[in-house]
Design an enzyme around this catalytic site. Structure first.
Site, PDB file in Angstrom:
ATOM      1  N   GLU A 191       0.811  -1.215   0.000  1.00  0.00           N
ATOM      2  CA  GLU A 191       0.000   0.000   0.000  1.00  0.00           C
ATOM      3  C   GLU A 191       0.850   1.275   0.000  1.00  0.00           C
ATOM      4  O   GLU A 191       0.388   2.342   0.394  1.00  0.00           O
ATOM      5  CB  GLU A 191      -0.946  -0.012   1.198  1.00  0.00           C
ATOM      6  CG  GLU A 191      -1.938  -1.164   1.169  1.00  0.00           C
ATOM      7  CD  GLU A 191      -2.887  -1.136   2.339  1.00  0.00           C
ATOM      8  OE1 GLU A 191      -3.787  -0.285   2.347  1.00  0.00           O
ATOM      9  OE2 GLU A 191      -2.723  -1.966   3.258  1.00  0.00           O
ATOM     10  N   SER A 226      -6.631  -2.597   1.533  1.00  0.00           N
ATOM     11  CA  SER A 226      -6.912  -2.067   0.195  1.00  0.00           C
ATOM     12  C   SER A 226      -7.352  -3.145  -0.786  1.00  0.00           C
ATOM     13  O   SER A 226      -7.156  -3.014  -1.998  1.00  0.00           O
ATOM     14  CB  SER A 226      -5.688  -1.317  -0.370  1.00  0.00           C
ATOM     15  OG  SER A 226      -5.460  -0.138   0.363  1.00  0.00           O
ATOM     16  N   TYR A 243      -9.390   3.784  -5.319  1.00  0.00           N
ATOM     17  CA  TYR A 243      -8.406   4.852  -5.469  1.00  0.00           C
ATOM     18  C   TYR A 243      -8.381   5.525  -6.834  1.00  0.00           C
ATOM     19  O   TYR A 243      -7.776   6.590  -6.966  1.00  0.00           O
ATOM     20  CB  TYR A 243      -7.011   4.315  -5.127  1.00  0.00           C
ATOM     21  CG  TYR A 243      -6.941   3.795  -3.717  1.00  0.00           C
ATOM     22  CD1 TYR A 243      -7.144   4.650  -2.638  1.00  0.00           C
ATOM     23  CD2 TYR A 243      -6.717   2.447  -3.444  1.00  0.00           C
ATOM     24  CE1 TYR A 243      -7.103   4.185  -1.333  1.00  0.00           C
ATOM     25  CE2 TYR A 243      -6.669   1.977  -2.145  1.00  0.00           C
ATOM     26  CZ  TYR A 243      -6.871   2.843  -1.100  1.00  0.00           C
ATOM     27  OH  TYR A 243      -6.844   2.384   0.191  1.00  0.00           O
ATOM     28  N   ARG A 281     -12.049   3.313  11.126  1.00  0.00           N
ATOM     29  CA  ARG A 281     -13.201   3.193  10.223  1.00  0.00           C
ATOM     30  C   ARG A 281     -13.597   1.731  10.124  1.00  0.00           C
ATOM     31  O   ARG A 281     -12.765   0.880   9.839  1.00  0.00           O
ATOM     32  CB  ARG A 281     -12.848   3.715   8.823  1.00  0.00           C
ATOM     33  CG  ARG A 281     -14.064   3.980   7.933  1.00  0.00           C
ATOM     34  CD  ARG A 281     -13.701   4.078   6.466  1.00  0.00           C
ATOM     35  NE  ARG A 281     -13.391   2.763   5.925  1.00  0.00           N
ATOM     36  CZ  ARG A 281     -12.238   2.442   5.346  1.00  0.00           C
ATOM     37  NH1 ARG A 281     -11.267   3.334   5.223  1.00  0.00           N
ATOM     38  NH2 ARG A 281     -12.041   1.226   4.872  1.00  0.00           N
ATOM     39  N   ASP A 331     -16.000  -1.288   8.440  1.00  0.00           N
ATOM     40  CA  ASP A 331     -16.692  -1.621   7.197  1.00  0.00           C
ATOM     41  C   ASP A 331     -17.727  -2.714   7.433  1.00  0.00           C
ATOM     42  O   ASP A 331     -17.491  -3.644   8.220  1.00  0.00           O
ATOM     43  CB  ASP A 331     -15.691  -2.090   6.143  1.00  0.00           C
ATOM     44  CG  ASP A 331     -14.663  -1.014   5.794  1.00  0.00           C
ATOM     45  OD1 ASP A 331     -14.996   0.178   5.924  1.00  0.00           O
ATOM     46  OD2 ASP A 331     -13.539  -1.377   5.399  1.00  0.00           O
ATOM     47  N   GLU A 333     -14.462  -5.491   9.147  1.00  0.00           N
ATOM     48  CA  GLU A 333     -13.177  -5.195   9.785  1.00  0.00           C
ATOM     49  C   GLU A 333     -13.149  -3.742  10.239  1.00  0.00           C
ATOM     50  O   GLU A 333     -13.969  -2.926   9.806  1.00  0.00           O
ATOM     51  CB  GLU A 333     -12.010  -5.453   8.832  1.00  0.00           C
ATOM     52  CG  GLU A 333     -12.016  -4.576   7.592  1.00  0.00           C
ATOM     53  CD  GLU A 333     -10.860  -4.897   6.662  1.00  0.00           C
ATOM     54  OE1 GLU A 333      -9.833  -5.428   7.126  1.00  0.00           O
ATOM     55  OE2 GLU A 333     -10.972  -4.599   5.458  1.00  0.00           O
ATOM     56  N   ASN A 367     -10.452  -0.564  10.305  1.00  0.00           N
ATOM     57  CA  ASN A 367      -9.199  -0.046   9.772  1.00  0.00           C
ATOM     58  C   ASN A 367      -8.674   1.009  10.733  1.00  0.00           C
ATOM     59  O   ASN A 367      -9.318   2.045  10.930  1.00  0.00           O
ATOM     60  CB  ASN A 367      -9.459   0.549   8.386  1.00  0.00           C
ATOM     61  CG  ASN A 367      -8.195   0.961   7.656  1.00  0.00           C
ATOM     62  OD1 ASN A 367      -7.215   1.352   8.266  1.00  0.00           O
ATOM     63  ND2 ASN A 367      -8.236   0.885   6.342  1.00  0.00           N
ATOM     64  N   GLY A 374      -7.371   5.637   5.012  1.00  0.00           N
ATOM     65  CA  GLY A 374      -6.756   6.486   4.004  1.00  0.00           C
ATOM     66  C   GLY A 374      -7.187   7.938   4.132  1.00  0.00           C
ATOM     67  O   GLY A 374      -8.304   8.244   4.558  1.00  0.00           O
TER      68      GLY A 374
END
Length: 307
Positions: free
Chosen positions: A16, A142, A212, A251, A253, A268, A270, A274
């Site tokens: 990443e 990612s 992205y 964050r 998900d 999960e 994070n 990002g």
């Protein structure tokens, strides 16, 4: 008044790296505009000596992936006694391990999908669980290495046992939940809004490119869902954040199957979300009334309290 010296750690050598550089430059530019003294550091194996020379007041951790969000750089910063942003050693390592994170989150009452952790070499000609299911590297982000196995596939993808596989030997095999992709951010102990992610139809799922590439996905924030579902997602996001021991920003998900039984599952958390121009947390924070500069500045000031 002396300006705080912030070393923004970015780049590194995980899969990443490119995303981390984008996050790092965006955060560094924001901090410079806010009056901080900023040193941008492309992390390499000499990071300990680099930081020893720089002597920053705070390390802003904009690294993603292995060594950056798995507790490794956090342990080094603890050893060097440099306060840093985001989660600590244990929470970072735990959240990065998808299998163990699910055990901890489920024990706190968070709803998860059926899954099992396996060595990829153990996945033979027979399906390890009933399809459809998802195979994920246990410690990647990612969407690197993510494989969706449909009901129409007679056996698992054989490339999982290939010598070309670069994502580690442990994988998580998890029941695939069809439906909507939802996410929610937590800052400190404050839960922000819920966002729905709609990948461009050209992508099979919310993969690296849809995350992205500009235009790869749409962020609907606040998500257009029922009030009860909205609150359930916010509640579970905070539960997971606290159960894993996160601090700063995280964050979480989710997947929501709105066609069958209305199943909502946490995927999960994070711990290093990002912070690029296409990232989710800045969009969520904006709807919740916080600018990009607000959240970057908050992370630095939150870390400075750890001295």
């Amino acid at each position: 008044m002396d300006r705080k010296h912030v070393a923004v750690l970015m780049g590194g050598f995980s899969s990443e790296r490119t995303v981390s550089l984008s996050s790092g430059w965006a955060c560094a530019n924001s901090l410079e505009k806010d009056g901080y003294r900023v040193s941008c550091v492309d992390v390499n194996h000499d990071i300990a000596s680099v930081l020893t020379v720089l002597k920053p007041d705070i390390a802003f951790n904009a690294l993603h992936g292995a060594y950056g969000e798995d507790g490794t750089i956090q342990g080094l910063l603890e050893y060097l006694q440099i306060p840093y942003t985001h989660s600590g050693v244990l929470a970072s390592a735990l959240a990065m391990d998808k299998g163990r994170a699910k055990v901890v989150a489920a024990s706190a009452g968070v709803s998860i999908a059926h899954s099992r952790v396996m060595k990829r070499g153990e996945i033979g000609p027979l399906h390890p669980i009933e399809p459809p299911y998802v195979v994920k590297p246990i410690r990647e982000g990612s969407s690197f290495g993510v494989v969706i196995v449909g009901r129409d596939q007679s056996c698992p993808p054989q490339f999982l046992s290939s010598c070309n596989w670069i994502y580690g030997d442990e994988v998580l095999v998890e029941s695939y939940i069809a439906g909507r992709e939802l996410t929610c951010a937590v800052i400190g102990d404050l839960v922000l809004d819920v966002c729905e992610i709609i990948p461009d139809p050209s992508f099979r799922f919310y993969n690296y490119d849809s995350k992205y590439v500009p235009g790869g996905s749409k962020h609907i924030c606040p998500a257009e869902i029922s009030a009860n579902l909205y609150q359930d997602i916010q509640k579970m996001s905070l539960m997971a954040h606290q159960a894993l021991g996160c601090r700063g920003i995280s964050r979480s998900d989710f997947r929501y199957d709105d066609k069958d039984d209305g199943v909502l599952v946490w995927l999960e958390t994070n711990t290093q979300p990002g912070m690029t121009s296409t990232s989710l947390v800045p969009d969520i924070a904006k709807v919740s009334g916080h600018s990009f500069g607000d959240i970057v500045r908050w992370m630095v000031e939150d870390a400075s309290c750890l001295r």
